[in-house]
Design a protein around this motif. Structure first.
Motif, mmCIF file in Angstrom:
data_model
loop_
_atom_site.group_PDB
_atom_site.id
_atom_site.type_symbol
_atom_site.label_atom_id
_atom_site.label_comp_id
_atom_site.label_asym_id
_atom_site.label_seq_id
_atom_site.Cartn_x
_atom_site.Cartn_y
_atom_site.Cartn_z
ATOM 1 N N VAL A 137 0.921 -1.277 0.031
ATOM 2 C CA VAL A 137 -0.032 -0.030 0.006
ATOM 3 C C VAL A 137 0.882 1.115 -0.107
ATOM 4 N N ARG A 138 0.407 2.190 -0.643
ATOM 5 C CA ARG A 138 1.264 3.320 -0.822
ATOM 6 C C ARG A 138 1.000 4.494 0.433
ATOM 7 N N ARG A 139 0.066 4.697 0.833
ATOM 8 C CA ARG A 139 -0.246 5.614 1.984
ATOM 9 C C ARG A 139 -1.416 5.555 2.760
ATOM 10 N N LEU A 140 -1.419 6.047 3.814
ATOM 11 C CA LEU A 140 -2.935 6.098 4.422
ATOM 12 C C LEU A 140 -3.668 7.182 3.850
ATOM 13 N N ASP A 141 -4.848 6.525 3.426
ATOM 14 C CA ASP A 141 -5.771 7.541 2.878
ATOM 15 C C ASP A 141 -6.968 8.243 3.553
ATOM 16 N N HIS A 142 -7.791 7.407 4.580
ATOM 17 C CA HIS A 142 -8.837 7.962 5.410
ATOM 18 C C HIS A 142 -9.145 7.146 6.484
ATOM 19 N N VAL A 143 -9.781 8.084 7.483
ATOM 20 C CA VAL A 143 -10.469 7.086 8.640
ATOM 21 C C VAL A 143 -11.939 7.178 8.577
ATOM 22 N N ASN A 144 -12.597 6.231 8.896
ATOM 23 C CA ASN A 144 -14.107 6.073 8.950
ATOM 24 C C ASN A 144 -14.534 5.843 10.527
ATOM 25 N N TYR A 145 -14.874 6.783 11.144
ATOM 26 C CA TYR A 145 -15.561 6.643 12.426
ATOM 27 C C TYR A 145 -17.007 6.360 12.572
ATOM 28 N N LEU A 146 -17.334 5.413 13.393
ATOM 29 C CA LEU A 146 -18.785 5.288 13.871
ATOM 30 C C LEU A 146 -18.959 6.271 14.942
ATOM 31 N N ALA A 147 -20.270 6.807 15.097
ATOM 32 C CA ALA A 147 -20.661 7.723 15.742
ATOM 33 C C ALA A 147 -22.184 7.470 16.481
ATOM 34 N N ALA A 148 -22.336 7.919 17.623
ATOM 35 C CA ALA A 148 -23.889 7.683 17.944
ATOM 36 C C ALA A 148 -24.760 8.705 17.330
ATOM 37 N N GLU A 149 -24.179 9.922 17.039
ATOM 38 C CA GLU A 149 -24.809 11.054 16.323
ATOM 39 C C GLU A 149 -23.850 11.597 15.547
ATOM 40 N N VAL A 150 -24.115 11.656 14.379
ATOM 41 C CA VAL A 150 -23.175 11.925 13.236
ATOM 42 C C VAL A 150 -22.703 13.225 13.132
ATOM 43 N N GLU A 151 -24.071 14.190 13.297
ATOM 44 C CA GLU A 151 -23.884 15.485 12.876
ATOM 45 C C GLU A 151 -23.385 16.469 13.777
ATOM 46 N N GLY A 152 -23.340 16.304 14.895
ATOM 47 C CA GLY A 152 -22.531 16.890 15.952
ATOM 48 C C GLY A 152 -21.188 16.960 15.871
ATOM 49 N N SER A 153 -20.482 15.585 15.580
ATOM 50 C CA SER A 153 -18.952 15.645 15.375
ATOM 51 C C SER A 153 -18.707 16.031 14.079
ATOM 52 N N ALA A 154 -19.451 15.855 12.832
ATOM 53 C CA ALA A 154 -19.172 16.415 11.655
ATOM 54 C C ALA A 154 -19.334 17.789 11.855
ATOM 55 N N ASP A 155 -20.308 18.480 12.381
ATOM 56 C CA ASP A 155 -19.873 19.716 12.453
ATOM 57 C C ASP A 155 -18.921 20.405 13.204
ATOM 58 N N PHE A 156 -18.387 19.693 14.226
ATOM 59 C CA PHE A 156 -17.138 20.080 15.049
ATOM 60 C C PHE A 156 -15.976 20.137 14.001
ATOM 61 N N VAL A 157 -15.992 19.171 13.452
ATOM 62 C CA VAL A 157 -14.723 19.096 12.311
ATOM 63 C C VAL A 157 -14.891 20.051 11.328
ATOM 64 N N ARG A 158 -16.125 20.432 10.972
ATOM 65 C CA ARG A 158 -16.068 21.593 10.177
ATOM 66 C C ARG A 158 -15.986 22.893 10.652
ATOM 67 N N GLU A 159 -16.301 23.133 11.815
ATOM 68 C CA GLU A 159 -16.301 24.480 12.360
ATOM 69 C C GLU A 159 -15.171 24.786 13.127
ATOM 70 N N VAL A 160 -14.572 23.713 13.797
ATOM 71 C CA VAL A 160 -13.246 24.115 14.465
ATOM 72 C C VAL A 160 -12.130 23.629 13.950
ATOM 73 N N LEU A 161 -12.122 22.384 12.861
ATOM 74 C CA LEU A 161 -11.017 22.088 12.255
ATOM 75 C C LEU A 161 -10.946 22.253 10.659
ATOM 76 N N GLY A 162 -12.030 22.913 10.129
ATOM 77 C CA GLY A 162 -12.019 23.400 8.997
ATOM 78 C C GLY A 162 -12.192 22.093 7.962
ATOM 79 N N GLY A 163 -12.800 21.109 8.448
ATOM 80 C CA GLY A 163 -13.078 20.029 7.380
ATOM 81 C C GLY A 163 -14.127 20.299 6.426
ATOM 82 N N ARG A 164 -14.124 20.319 5.073
ATOM 83 C CA ARG A 164 -15.464 20.502 4.174
ATOM 84 C C ARG A 164 -16.336 19.244 3.987
#
Length: 315
Positions: free
Chosen positions: A149-176
């Motif tokens: 394998v060439r490189r690490l590509d991505h991580v897929n988390y499981l979450a009890a509630e998706v939207e809160g963590s995804a919004d955190f990544v968008r607002e605090v870490l800048g993930g689109r």
């Protein structure tokens, strides 16, 4: 200041395994990673095209799962700003000495409880003579061992509630957010986010058990689709459990193969290594529950374990 582009990329992960020797065999002899050091109950491994010292920290533990995902900031100033933003969100854990080759590191959690860390200072890998590449713009010679394998590509988390963590990544870490699944209930079933021009680096998927902080999979990129087909033969010969694939996802259009490493963690091989999102005004693609129920773009229907298996296991 906007958080966008202040995270350079997903850098490395620490994976826990209750079958340390067999998991180490899997990642070195089957996947083709190179061992670069050890410390306590952990071994540091690298993919051949990673510019940093290590890609995967494999740690012996009583159970499986992902202890921590590391992100590299785009500068020291970006690191300082993101730490300030995380602390303002009330999810900071604190500073620690980084792993070998990594400078001061700030540890924090997302709203679902997954542990992450962010750093700036990093030691670029210098290959020993026996691993030196012919091309100076490549970190290490191609190992020609296992899947390679060439490189690490991505991580897929499981979450009890998706939207809160995804919004955190968008607002605090800048993930689109680039794509998502909208359930008939009006809740978000999954969301894909990108820190770079790749179509995704981090995914949150709803955990059917309602548990917090679990892992769905980590993914490694191959050079070609043919590498994944060859990998299926390698996994077959080595007795590695193939869960599903090779098939093609409709969401993100990824050609994929999923297996379980001996410790029970799900590992994905993926190619293309992600489409490029070049539009600065990209609009999130939303898939309905009915569209998602149609299954893959092509290939066999997704099997039940893909929706139920996560690590660490729950009762």
């Amino acid at each position: 200041m906007t958080a966008e582009h202040e995270i350079a990329h997903v850098a490395n992960v620490e994976l826990l395994t209750p079958e340390f020797d067999r998991s180490l065999w899997f990642f070195t002899e089957v996947m083709g990673l190179t061992e670069v050091g050890s410390e306590g109950d952990s071994v540091y491994l690298r993919t051949w095209d990673d510019y940093e010292r290590h890609t995967l920290k494999l740690t012996a533990h009583h159970t499986s799962g992902l202890r921590r995902m590391a992100l590299r900031a785009s500068s020291q100033a970006a690191l300082d700003r993101r730490v300030e933003a995380v602390e303002a969100a009330g999810l900071g854990v604190g500073w620690r000495d980084g792993d070998p080759g990594i400078g001061p590191t700030y540890v924090f959690r997302d709203p679902d409880g997954h542990e992450l860390e962010i750093y700036w200072e990093s030691e670029w890998y210098q290959a020993p003579p026996e691993l030196a590449p012919s091309l100076k713009n490549q970190a290490q010679a191609y190992p020609a061992r296992g899947v390679c394998v060439r490189r690490l590509d991505h991580v897929n988390y499981l979450a009890a509630e998706v939207e809160g963590s995804a919004d955190f990544v968008r607002e605090v870490l800048g993930g689109r957010p680039t794509e998502q699944i909208l359930l008939d209930s009006g809740t978000i079933g999954a969301r894909w986010l990108s820190f770079t021009n790749k179509s995704y680096d981090l995914v949150y998927t709803r955990d059917w058990t309602g548990s917090n902080g679990r892992l769905h999979h980590i993914a490694f990129a191959t050079d070609t689709r043919e590498d994944i087909l060859r990998a299926a033969d390698i996994f077959l010969d080595k007795g590695v459990h193939i869960e599903t694939g090779p098939h093609k996802h409709a969401i993100q259009q990824t050609f994929f193969l999923y297996v379980y490493e001996p410790g029970g963690n799900r590992i994905e091989l993926c190619n293309p290594v992600a489409r490029l999102i070049l539009a600065p005004d990209w609009k999130t693609i939303t898939w309905t529950e009915a569209e998602r129920a149609k299954g893959q773009a092509w290939g066999l229907k997704t099997i039940e374990s893909f929706h139920t298996h996560g690590t660490p296991p729950v009762g």
